[in-house]
Design an enzyme around this catalytic site. Structure first.
Site, short mmCIF file in Angstrom:
data_model
loop_
_atom_site.label_atom_id
_atom_site.label_comp_id
_atom_site.label_asym_id
_atom_site.label_seq_id
_atom_site.Cartn_x
_atom_site.Cartn_y
_atom_site.Cartn_z
N ARG A 120 0.82 -1.21 0.00
CA ARG A 120 0.00 0.00 0.00
C ARG A 120 0.85 1.25 0.00
O ARG A 120 0.50 2.26 -0.59
CB ARG A 120 -0.93 0.01 1.22
CG ARG A 120 -1.60 1.34 1.42
CD ARG A 120 -2.67 1.31 2.48
NE ARG A 120 -3.65 0.29 2.19
CZ ARG A 120 -4.11 -0.59 3.08
NH1 ARG A 120 -3.66 -0.55 4.31
NH2 ARG A 120 -4.98 -1.48 2.74
N TYR A 121 1.97 1.21 0.72
CA TYR A 121 2.85 2.37 0.83
C TYR A 121 4.02 2.19 -0.14
O TYR A 121 4.35 1.07 -0.53
CB TYR A 121 3.40 2.47 2.25
CG TYR A 121 2.34 2.68 3.32
CD1 TYR A 121 1.76 3.93 3.51
CD2 TYR A 121 1.94 1.63 4.14
CE1 TYR A 121 0.81 4.13 4.49
CE2 TYR A 121 0.99 1.82 5.13
CZ TYR A 121 0.43 3.07 5.31
OH TYR A 121 -0.51 3.26 6.28
N ARG A 124 7.22 -0.03 1.61
CA ARG A 124 7.13 -1.15 2.54
C ARG A 124 5.93 -2.03 2.23
O ARG A 124 4.93 -1.57 1.69
CB ARG A 124 7.07 -0.65 3.98
CG ARG A 124 6.00 0.37 4.29
CD ARG A 124 6.49 1.21 5.49
NE ARG A 124 5.47 2.07 6.06
CZ ARG A 124 5.13 3.25 5.56
NH1 ARG A 124 5.65 3.67 4.43
NH2 ARG A 124 4.23 3.99 6.17
N CYS A 133 -3.66 -17.79 14.79
CA CYS A 133 -3.16 -17.06 15.96
C CYS A 133 -3.24 -17.98 17.17
O CYS A 133 -3.94 -18.99 17.15
CB CYS A 133 -4.00 -15.82 16.23
SG CYS A 133 -3.97 -14.67 14.84
N CYS A 137 -8.78 -12.49 18.81
CA CYS A 137 -9.33 -11.24 19.33
C CYS A 137 -10.65 -10.99 18.63
O CYS A 137 -10.69 -10.97 17.39
CB CYS A 137 -8.38 -10.09 19.05
SG CYS A 137 -6.66 -10.48 19.40
N CYS A 140 -10.84 -8.53 15.64
CA CYS A 140 -9.73 -8.64 14.68
C CYS A 140 -10.09 -8.01 13.32
O CYS A 140 -11.11 -8.32 12.73
CB CYS A 140 -9.36 -10.10 14.47
SG CYS A 140 -8.04 -10.28 13.25
N ARG A 142 -8.62 -8.60 10.56
CA ARG A 142 -8.55 -9.59 9.47
C ARG A 142 -9.38 -10.82 9.78
O ARG A 142 -9.05 -11.93 9.35
CB ARG A 142 -7.10 -9.98 9.22
CG ARG A 142 -6.30 -8.81 8.74
CD ARG A 142 -5.04 -9.15 7.98
NE ARG A 142 -4.35 -7.88 7.81
CZ ARG A 142 -3.38 -7.45 8.62
NH1 ARG A 142 -2.92 -8.21 9.57
NH2 ARG A 142 -2.84 -6.27 8.43
N ASP A 301 -10.97 -0.55 13.21
CA ASP A 301 -11.39 -0.54 11.82
C ASP A 301 -12.89 -0.87 11.72
O ASP A 301 -13.47 -1.42 12.65
CB ASP A 301 -10.57 -1.55 11.01
CG ASP A 301 -9.10 -1.14 10.97
OD1 ASP A 301 -8.85 0.08 10.88
OD2 ASP A 301 -8.23 -2.01 11.04
N ASP A 338 -6.83 3.98 10.40
CA ASP A 338 -6.48 3.39 9.11
C ASP A 338 -7.66 3.72 8.20
O ASP A 338 -8.79 3.28 8.44
CB ASP A 338 -6.28 1.87 9.26
CG ASP A 338 -5.11 1.39 8.43
OD1 ASP A 338 -4.84 2.00 7.38
OD2 ASP A 338 -4.47 0.39 8.82
N LYS A 345 -2.62 4.58 7.12
CA LYS A 345 -2.79 5.10 8.48
C LYS A 345 -2.68 6.62 8.49
O LYS A 345 -1.73 7.17 7.95
CB LYS A 345 -1.72 4.50 9.38
CG LYS A 345 -1.84 3.00 9.55
CD LYS A 345 -0.67 2.48 10.35
CE LYS A 345 -0.66 0.97 10.46
NZ LYS A 345 -0.56 0.27 9.17
C1 LIG Z 1 0.30 -0.71 9.03
C2 LIG Z 1 0.80 -1.07 7.73
C3 LIG Z 1 2.14 -0.89 7.41
C4 LIG Z 1 3.15 -0.32 8.38
O1 LIG Z 1 2.88 1.03 8.66
P1 LIG Z 1 3.87 1.87 9.59
O2 LIG Z 1 3.17 3.18 9.79
O3 LIG Z 1 5.16 2.01 8.83
O4 LIG Z 1 4.06 1.10 10.85
C5 LIG Z 1 2.55 -1.25 6.15
N1 LIG Z 1 1.69 -1.74 5.23
C6 LIG Z 1 0.39 -1.90 5.51
C7 LIG Z 1 -0.52 -2.43 4.46
C8 LIG Z 1 -0.11 -1.58 6.77
O5 LIG Z 1 -1.39 -1.76 7.04
S1 SF4 Z 2 -5.81 -9.02 16.15
FE1 SF4 Z 2 -6.35 -10.71 14.74
S2 SF4 Z 2 -4.40 -11.25 13.78
FE2 SF4 Z 2 -3.90 -10.10 15.64
S3 SF4 Z 2 -3.67 -11.65 17.25
FE3 SF4 Z 2 -5.77 -10.93 17.35
S4 SF4 Z 2 -6.90 -12.42 16.08
FE4 SF4 Z 2 -4.73 -12.63 15.54
#
Ligand SMILES: *Cc1c(COP(=O)(O)O)cnc(C)c1O
Ligand code: SF4
Length: 397
Positions: A120-121, A124, A133, A137, A140, A142, A301, A338, A345
């Protein structure tokens, strides 16, 4: 004594599992094998509320139920509002879907050039290496893929992901996440980290993991050796409430730190868990004492079934305002949203600047007192355009 007042106690011990040999208790395989994964198992240890019973019935279709014995001990079984309990025991509200809620609220699937990799960025990538996991949570982000309760059929393609990173020299930072990367075997983890380390343009390797919190027994000397060998590897852990800062977590953070792993923490702002300035202050103070620097505080989120956890953004801003200036600067995390749909973010901060113009900036300090800082040129400074900066003679004193 509450966790916001008591600054000296670090919970420890086997709690309900006194009868288990310590060698078992300290084994991460034992902890995983003995996870509480059904309503029936839960009811063996505690009385569930009606909302929780209904939530457990639904969990298998949404996000699996799993709690390690270690983490289960942190639950106050007599308090239905226990902040630990809310995080891991399903509730009926998870079945509700709000108008603005989405399965993939961050648009991650749309930003995946290969399965399991989110780019996305510019510099990175997020590398999702597993969908499992140690515990789950209930909020979560995801949950669409994590635990595979929704038949998402996530298959991490390490080789494809590694190849993508190799072929993209702009990627200087790789964030391993999932699911929880530390649930992989040492061998698999070493394979992935060593491959990443061998890529010349990858400068920064980090792991997002809640394992130290759910399963501190996983932070073995062997695992720490891998981090030493291929480090620096940075790690963001995920602690939401001061009660999670146990003697075991503290020791696990110590092992990681001594292996050269710089530690940060990411919390999610959660209703009934940490939406309170005093609780947050107790949490960040404990984090610092465990050598962990608070990194982000996330607005939750817009995932489906999360309405009962969602906190007003103004409350989040108020919490940050209560921290800034009133405690160590290192203790204050960056509050961030986010952006829904995949904007990345975005920091959200209290406003300190009252006004700004060509002459001055007027701002408030942490006590609310007003100050001004002049922006006019100081007397004696060269007038605009007098000498171009590059031609200013260098003076050696
Ligand atoms: C959170 C995230 C990152 C890392 O973001 P930082 O602000 O550098 O910690 C990188 N890629 C994705 C898709 C993310 O959701
Ligand atoms: S937030 Fe989601 S991915 Fe992270 S530890 Fe909890 S269940 Fe696992």
């Amino acid at each position: 004594m509450s966790y916001t007042e008591d600054r000296s106690t670090w919970l420890e011990g086997q709690g309900l599992w006194q009868h288990v040999p310590e060698s078992d208790w300290q084994s991460w395989a034992w902890q995983l094998k003995n996870r509480i994964t059904t309503k029936e198992l839960l009811e063996r240890y505690m009385t569930l509320t009606e909302e929780e019973k209904a939530g457990c019935e639904f969990a298998n279709k949404k996000l699996a139920l799993a709690i390690t014995p270690y983490f289960f001990n942190l639950i106050d079984r007599n308090d239905p509002a226990c902040p630990i309990r809310r995080q891991v025991i399903p509730r009926a509200e998870e079945m509700l879907v709000g108008a603005d809620e989405m399965l993939d609220s961050l648009g991650e699937d749309g930003h995946s050039p290969v399965p399991g990799l989110v780019h996305r960025y510019p510099d990175r990538v997020l590398f999702l290496v597993t969908d499992r996991c140690a515990a789950y949570c209930r909020y979560c982000t995801r949950s669409r893929l994590v635990s595979n309760a929704q038949d998402y059929n996530f298959h991490p393609e390490y080789e494809q992901g590694l190849r993508y990173i190799e072929e993209h020299p702009e990627v200087r930072d790789v964030l391993l996440s999932g699911g929880d990367p530390l649930l992989l075997s040492d061998k698999k983890l070493e394979h992935i980290i060593s491959r990443l380390r061998a890529i010349r343009h990858v400068e920064f390797i980090r792991i997002g993991s809640r394992i130290p919190v759910f399963l501190p027994q996983r932070i073995t000397p062997e695992l720490c050796e891998i981090f030493k060998r291929y480090g620096p590897v940075w790690m963001s852990i995920h602690v939401n409430h001061p009660k999670e800062c146990t003697a075991e977590l503290k020791a696990a953070c110590e092992r990681l730190s001594f292996a050269g792993v710089p530690l940060g923490n990411q919390s999610v702002l959660l209703k009934g868990v940490n939406d309170d300035a005093e609780v947050m202050k107790a949490l960040v103070h404990r984090l610092l004492r465990m050598r962990v620097r608070p990194y982000y505080l996330y607005q939750m989120d817009l995932i489906t079934g999360g309405s009962h956890f969602r906190v007003d953004v103004r409350k989040g801003i108020e919490i940050i305002r209560a921290l800034r200036g009133n405690t160590t600067g290192y203790a204050v995390p960056q509050y961030a949203i986010d952006a829904p749909g995949g904007g990345g973010k975005v920091p959200v901060n209290p406003e300190y600047v009252e006004s700004i113009n060509d002459d001055e900036v007027v701002f408030r300090n942490y006590e609310g007192k007003l100050f001004r800082y002049p922006l006019k040129k100081a007397p004696g400074a060269p007038a605009d355009g007098a000498i171009p900066f590059t031609e200013v003679p260098i003076v050696v004193y």
